[in-house]
Design an enzyme around this catalytic site. Structure first.
Site, PDB file in Angstrom:
ATOM      1  N   GLU A 182      -4.237  -0.441  -5.373  1.00  0.00           N
ATOM      2  CA  GLU A 182      -4.347   0.690  -6.294  1.00  0.00           C
ATOM      3  C   GLU A 182      -3.070   1.010  -7.054  1.00  0.00           C
ATOM      4  O   GLU A 182      -2.494   2.098  -6.898  1.00  0.00           O
ATOM      5  CB  GLU A 182      -4.804   1.941  -5.539  1.00  0.00           C
ATOM      6  CG  GLU A 182      -6.122   1.793  -4.840  1.00  0.00           C
ATOM      7  CD  GLU A 182      -6.692   3.128  -4.352  1.00  0.00           C
ATOM      8  OE1 GLU A 182      -5.974   4.138  -4.413  1.00  0.00           O
ATOM      9  OE2 GLU A 182      -7.839   3.162  -3.943  1.00  0.00           O
TER      10      GLU A 182
ATOM     11  N   GLU B 121     -12.465  -0.843  -0.567  1.00  0.00           N
ATOM     12  CA  GLU B 121     -12.496   0.488   0.060  1.00  0.00           C
ATOM     13  C   GLU B 121     -13.691   1.242  -0.461  1.00  0.00           C
ATOM     14  O   GLU B 121     -13.963   1.249  -1.667  1.00  0.00           O
ATOM     15  CB  GLU B 121     -11.261   1.350  -0.283  1.00  0.00           C
ATOM     16  CG  GLU B 121     -10.008   0.964   0.425  1.00  0.00           C
ATOM     17  CD  GLU B 121      -8.823   1.875   0.078  1.00  0.00           C
ATOM     18  OE1 GLU B 121      -9.042   3.053  -0.299  1.00  0.00           O
ATOM     19  OE2 GLU B 121      -7.687   1.391   0.182  1.00  0.00           O
TER      20      GLU B 121
ATOM     21  N   HIS C 123       0.873  -1.174   0.000  1.00  0.00           N
ATOM     22  CA  HIS C 123       0.000   0.000   0.000  1.00  0.00           C
ATOM     23  C   HIS C 123       0.915   1.230   0.000  1.00  0.00           C
ATOM     24  O   HIS C 123       0.900   2.040   0.917  1.00  0.00           O
ATOM     25  CB  HIS C 123      -0.960  -0.033   1.194  1.00  0.00           C
ATOM     26  CG  HIS C 123      -2.187   0.833   1.041  1.00  0.00           C
ATOM     27  ND1 HIS C 123      -3.472   0.355   1.149  1.00  0.00           N
ATOM     28  CD2 HIS C 123      -2.315   2.156   0.777  1.00  0.00           C
ATOM     29  CE1 HIS C 123      -4.330   1.351   0.979  1.00  0.00           C
ATOM     30  NE2 HIS C 123      -3.663   2.460   0.747  1.00  0.00           N
TER      31      HIS C 123
HETATM   32  C1  PNW Z   1      -7.217   5.537  -1.722  1.00  0.00           C
HETATM   33  N1  PNW Z   1      -7.239   9.801  -6.625  1.00  0.00           N
HETATM   34  O1  PNW Z   1      -6.443   6.595  -2.208  1.00  0.00           O
HETATM   35  C2  PNW Z   1      -6.234   4.754  -0.876  1.00  0.00           C
HETATM   36  O2  PNW Z   1      -6.191   3.377  -1.096  1.00  0.00           O
HETATM   37  C3  PNW Z   1      -6.301   5.076   0.573  1.00  0.00           C
HETATM   38  O3  PNW Z   1      -5.050   4.838   1.145  1.00  0.00           O
HETATM   39  C4  PNW Z   1      -6.788   6.510   0.747  1.00  0.00           C
HETATM   40  O4  PNW Z   1      -6.684   6.962   2.064  1.00  0.00           O
HETATM   41  C5  PNW Z   1      -8.220   6.559   0.250  1.00  0.00           C
HETATM   42  O5  PNW Z   1      -8.312   6.083  -1.073  1.00  0.00           O
HETATM   43  C6  PNW Z   1      -8.846   7.936   0.312  1.00  0.00           C
HETATM   44  O6  PNW Z   1      -8.130   8.835  -0.498  1.00  0.00           O
HETATM   45  C7  PNW Z   1      -6.739   7.362  -3.305  1.00  0.00           C
HETATM   46  O7  PNW Z   1      -6.711  10.948  -6.618  1.00  0.00           O
HETATM   47  C8  PNW Z   1      -6.072   8.575  -3.389  1.00  0.00           C
HETATM   48  O8  PNW Z   1      -7.881   9.367  -7.618  1.00  0.00           O
HETATM   49  C9  PNW Z   1      -6.233   9.378  -4.485  1.00  0.00           C
HETATM   50  C10 PNW Z   1      -7.085   8.962  -5.507  1.00  0.00           C
HETATM   51  C11 PNW Z   1      -7.758   7.765  -5.434  1.00  0.00           C
HETATM   52  C12 PNW Z   1      -7.577   6.957  -4.325  1.00  0.00           C
END
Ligand code: PNW
Length: 462
Positions: free
Chosen positions: A172, A367, A127
């Site tokens: 991700e 998530e 992660h």
């Molecule tokens: C996810 N975007 O992050 C992660 O898996 C988590 O660690 C995070 O805390 C959560 O979603 C909330 O943000 C993302 O910019 C961060 O598209 C950025 C993006 C998508 C997911």
């Protein structure tokens, strides 16, 4: 009893997995303890201007020292599953060589504590906290990182394998490749579009090699999975030009991972769209076969839909090669504290698309959740009505998907605790449990009580 059961329409299947999710760097703290070496996030968060307020994960929610208390919070919630991540630099500080026993011990204690509480451990191997030393050697654009990842997977599985119900290789890879190496808003903060495409390929390869390493180390019954943040892409209008913009974003946001991992191929349109950046010659014979090693399920993370039109957008962009072709349109409707639109239909769209495209792959929502500013009343109770509404809508969308024949096995709420929200630092709170970062006091919010009731009833109240 019958009275407490939800109306049939909103009941979830027996055995549905109700979880919460976290990630190592966002909650653990103890960044220099027990031999842990820096990851790319330790480095990146110290670069002025990269993380709001200069926040770092040095202490975070101090979960490394409060693990027992945090598992007790989950036992009180009644979750069946907990999704956490293993910090690579705690287990293998330089990304190479033998495992650090103290690092493994922490996760062994966590997993034992979870099992004693009747909670199934769901472990993610990556992660986003790459050991800094591997980044110094080239990071994810460098092929060797994928090989190192498979070795690390094998070390962790050898130590914890029999105690973990589900292993997830990557969380991700879209964010890790394109926010990390193209737009540079995530660690390691590079802005090299060609390198980001190499990184994406090496994530697919790393995933496949790790699946092989996990299968070799684990009992046959162990579930092996991958988590993608898929994009629910919608063209602004029905025009051919907007449809082409949506196709490009689907290729760069979804099929760049789905096609190699589930079909053993590169999307032809993606290769054509990015021809000015790379000839993809870093994809070697056998890589796509390796990347498509069968998995037992697919995890998807969903927060918001993506609306696109024909147009242009400014770089550095996480959409390499699409800057002169795609414009991102604000989706209408209410927004969370991240300014992300609230639109549960996007989750239903994604789930039904995957049902059609991958009919034999069980899905899990690994998530879903929202950041909101919450407020404490004078008695100290923390109220977060918007989060409850968000969760209700998205669980209803999962329920609709189930009714439409989608094989969704579980839902993991992001997140258990308020935590280090990457480039936003501690200013954005996703937890159903409030964390006072000065005292480290945990206070379950209204949303935690609400989620606990949903789990206890096995479905949504009317
Ligand atoms: C996810 N975007 O992050 C992660 O898996 C988590 O660690 C995070 O805390 C959560 O979603 C909330 O943000 C993302 O910019 C961060 O598209 C950025 C993006 C998508 C997911």
């Amino acid at each position: 009893d019958v009275q407490s059961r939800p109306p049939a329409g909103l009941a979830f299947p027996t055995g549905f997995r109700w979880g919460t999710a976290t990630a190592a760097y966002q909650i653990e703290g103890a960044a220099a303890e027990d031999g842990r070496a820096p990851s790319i996030w330790d480095t990146f968060s110290r670069v002025p201007g990269k993380v709001r307020n200069g926040d770092t994960g040095d202490i975070a929610a101090d979960h490394y020292h409060r693990m027992t208390e945090d598992v007790a919070l989950m036992r009180d919630l009644g979750v069946t599953d907990y999704r956490f991540s293993v910090a690579w630099p705690r287990v293998q500080p330089t990304g190479r060589g033998p495992a650090l026993q103290k690092g493994l011990d922490f996760y062994r204690r966590l997993v034992d504590e979870l099992r004693a509480a009747g909670i199934r451990p769901v472990a993610t191997l990556y992660h986003w906290d790459l050991p800094q030393e591997l980044e110094d050697g080239g990071g994810w654009p460098h092929r060797e990182t994928a090989e190192r990842f498979a070795e690390y997977a094998s070390l962790v599985a050898g130590a914890l394998g029999d105690r973990v119900a589900t292993w997830t290789t990557l969380n991700e890879p879209w964010c890790a490749a394109f926010l990390g190496y193209a737009s540079g808003v995530h660690a390691p903060g590079r802005t090299d579009p060609a390198a980001s495409l190499r990184a994406a390929h090496h994530f697919n390869l790393a995933h496949g090699l790790a699946v092989g390493a996990l299968r070799a180390a684990l009992p046959a019954s162990t579930e092996v999975s991958l988590t993608l943040n898929l994009h629910a892409v919608r063209p602004l209008t029905g025009s051919e030009a907007d449809g082409d913009a949506a196709r490009r974003v689907d290729a760069l946001g979804n099929r760049v991972f789905l096609d190699p991992v589930f079909h053993g191929r590169l999307p032809e349109d993606l290769v054509a769209d990015t021809a000015a950046l790379t000839d993809w010659s870093f994809v070697r014979d056998g890589d796509l076969a390796a990347a498509s090693a069968p998995v037992d399920s697919l995890g998807i993370n969903y927060y918001s839909p993506t609306v696109v039109a024909a147009g242009t957008h400014e770089g550095p962009s996480p959409w390499p090669g699409a800057e002169r072709h795609v414009r991102f349109e604000p989706a209408p409707g209410p927004r969370t504290a991240m300014d992300w639109p609230v639109d549960a239909d996007g989750l239903h769209e994604l789930l039904t698309r995957l049902r059609d495209e991958l009919p034999h792959v069980p899905l899990m929502v690994t998530e879903n959740g929202a950041a909101y500013d919450d407020y404490a009343d004078p008695s100290g109770e923390v109220h977060d009505p918007e989060r409850v509404a968000y969760l209700r809508q998205h669980l209803a969308a999962v329920h609709r998907a189930l009714a439409d024949g989608v094989d969704v096995r579980g839902y993991f709420l992001w997140s258990l605790l308020d935590n280090f929200e990457w480039a936003y630092g501690y200013g954005k709170r996703f937890g159903v449990v409030h964390v006072d970062f000065a005292s480290q006091r945990r206070t379950p919010k209204d949303s935690a009580r609400w989620y606990g009731e949903v789990i206890a009833r096995g479905g949504l109240p009317q």
